[in-house]
Design an enzyme around this catalytic site. Structure first.
Site, mmCIF file in Angstrom:
data_model
loop_
_atom_site.group_PDB
_atom_site.id
_atom_site.type_symbol
_atom_site.label_atom_id
_atom_site.label_comp_id
_atom_site.label_asym_id
_atom_site.label_seq_id
_atom_site.Cartn_x
_atom_site.Cartn_y
_atom_site.Cartn_z
ATOM 1 N N ASP A 62 0.855 -1.179 0.000
ATOM 2 C CA ASP A 62 0.000 0.000 0.000
ATOM 3 C C ASP A 62 0.895 1.233 0.000
ATOM 4 O O ASP A 62 2.115 1.121 0.155
ATOM 5 C CB ASP A 62 -0.985 -0.001 1.169
ATOM 6 C CG ASP A 62 -0.337 -0.001 2.542
ATOM 7 O OD1 ASP A 62 0.889 -0.253 2.629
ATOM 8 O OD2 ASP A 62 -1.030 0.241 3.540
ATOM 9 N N TYR A 64 3.017 4.703 0.829
ATOM 10 C CA TYR A 64 3.741 5.168 2.001
ATOM 11 C C TYR A 64 2.804 6.003 2.869
ATOM 12 O O TYR A 64 2.121 6.905 2.358
ATOM 13 C CB TYR A 64 4.950 6.008 1.594
ATOM 14 C CG TYR A 64 6.022 5.233 0.861
ATOM 15 C CD1 TYR A 64 6.645 4.131 1.440
ATOM 16 C CD2 TYR A 64 6.429 5.614 -0.416
ATOM 17 C CE1 TYR A 64 7.643 3.426 0.770
ATOM 18 C CE2 TYR A 64 7.431 4.920 -1.098
ATOM 19 C CZ TYR A 64 8.022 3.821 -0.493
ATOM 20 O OH TYR A 64 9.003 3.127 -1.163
ATOM 21 N N PHE A 75 6.382 1.572 -4.282
ATOM 22 C CA PHE A 75 7.785 1.751 -3.911
ATOM 23 C C PHE A 75 8.354 3.120 -4.283
ATOM 24 O O PHE A 75 9.331 3.566 -3.696
ATOM 25 C CB PHE A 75 8.673 0.632 -4.498
ATOM 26 C CG PHE A 75 8.347 -0.725 -3.969
ATOM 27 C CD1 PHE A 75 8.707 -1.079 -2.677
ATOM 28 C CD2 PHE A 75 7.671 -1.650 -4.748
ATOM 29 C CE1 PHE A 75 8.399 -2.335 -2.168
ATOM 30 C CE2 PHE A 75 7.355 -2.912 -4.250
ATOM 31 C CZ PHE A 75 7.718 -3.259 -2.957
ATOM 32 N N HIS A 190 10.627 -10.142 0.713
ATOM 33 C CA HIS A 190 10.358 -8.712 0.541
ATOM 34 C C HIS A 190 11.627 -7.912 0.846
ATOM 35 O O HIS A 190 12.453 -8.335 1.670
ATOM 36 C CB HIS A 190 9.236 -8.293 1.495
ATOM 37 C CG HIS A 190 8.638 -6.965 1.190
ATOM 38 N ND1 HIS A 190 9.189 -5.780 1.654
ATOM 39 C CD2 HIS A 190 7.539 -6.626 0.479
ATOM 40 C CE1 HIS A 190 8.451 -4.775 1.215
ATOM 41 N NE2 HIS A 190 7.444 -5.251 0.509
#
Length: 226
Positions: A62, A64, A75, A190
């Site tokens: 989701d 920031y 990202f 991740h």
């Protein structure tokens, strides 16, 4: 909140925008918290990268949750953001190890302009509350996007268990001329500091994607904007 679907191009035909979006918009209207990213950036990933031009899909969680950071692409963050978000810093660290350099800022919108769909599975977040909108229903959009993009060979980057859980929505490409002409699937830990050393570092996703594209006769992705 009126979530405009203008400038969505070929994405606008996905059933989500008529079947699911009105209910999500109503829930956002009823949420008294500050919502990120800004309303006009919620669908930025689709506005930057048309369905027809998608060559790579990178899945995020989701946006920031820090005000001023998110601008609608997984990202990526506004260019003024320093220090880099921690996952992005690890992405750049792996990129330097893989291809020798990385972008100068947190803004990787130039990836999107080359056919890299930077897709968060949830498109909004309350300020300061990561994953605070995970129950709104945004995931149905990501399911449809994965199904639509997988109609032709594509590189999929699934970092972490949450992204990997969406793999069943990626279908085999509709290309029967060559049984080997399928997707590139990159599934690792991740890049979060909590998990990056469990298989993300050393995975060399950027060179692997460009090697796959070259084998298909397609231009490489300029990951560094150098």
């Amino acid at each position: 909140m009126i979530l405009s679907t203008a400038n969505l191009g070929d994405w606008a035909d996905l059933p989500f925008f008529t079947d699911d979006l009105p209910a999500i918009a109503a829930q956002l209207d009823a949420d008294p918290r500050d919502i990120l990213p800004p309303e006009n950036r919620i669908f930025a990933a689709f506005q930057h990268t048309s369905l027809a031009k998608v060559r790579v899909v990178i899945l995020g969680q989701d946006p920031y949750p820090t005000p001023g950071h998110a601008h609608g692409l997984a990202f990526s963050a506004e260019p003024h953001v320093t220090p880099l978000p921690r996952s992005l810093a690890n992405i750049y660290k792996e990129m330097i190890d893989d291809i020798g350099q990385a972008p100068m800022t947190a803004d990787v919108r130039f990836w999107a302009d080359q056919g890299v769909l930077l897709l968060n599975t949830v498109l909004t977040v309350p300020a300061g509350e990561a994953n605070g909108h995970k129950h709104l229903g945004w995931q149905r959009l990501s399911h449809q996007v994965l199904n639509a993009t997988s109609a032709k060979p594509c590189a999929y980057v699934l970092w972490g268990k949450q992204a990997q859980s969406l793999a069943p929505h990626i279908s085999s490409p509709n290309d029967g001329t060559n049984p080997e002409n399928g997707h590139l699937m990159i599934e690792t830990a991740h890049p979060s500091p909590l998990s990056a050393r469990r298989g993300f570092f050393g995975s060399k996703p950027f060179s692997r994607i460009n090697s796959w594209l070259a084998a298909r006769g397609e231009p490489s992705i300029n990951w560094t904007d150098a």
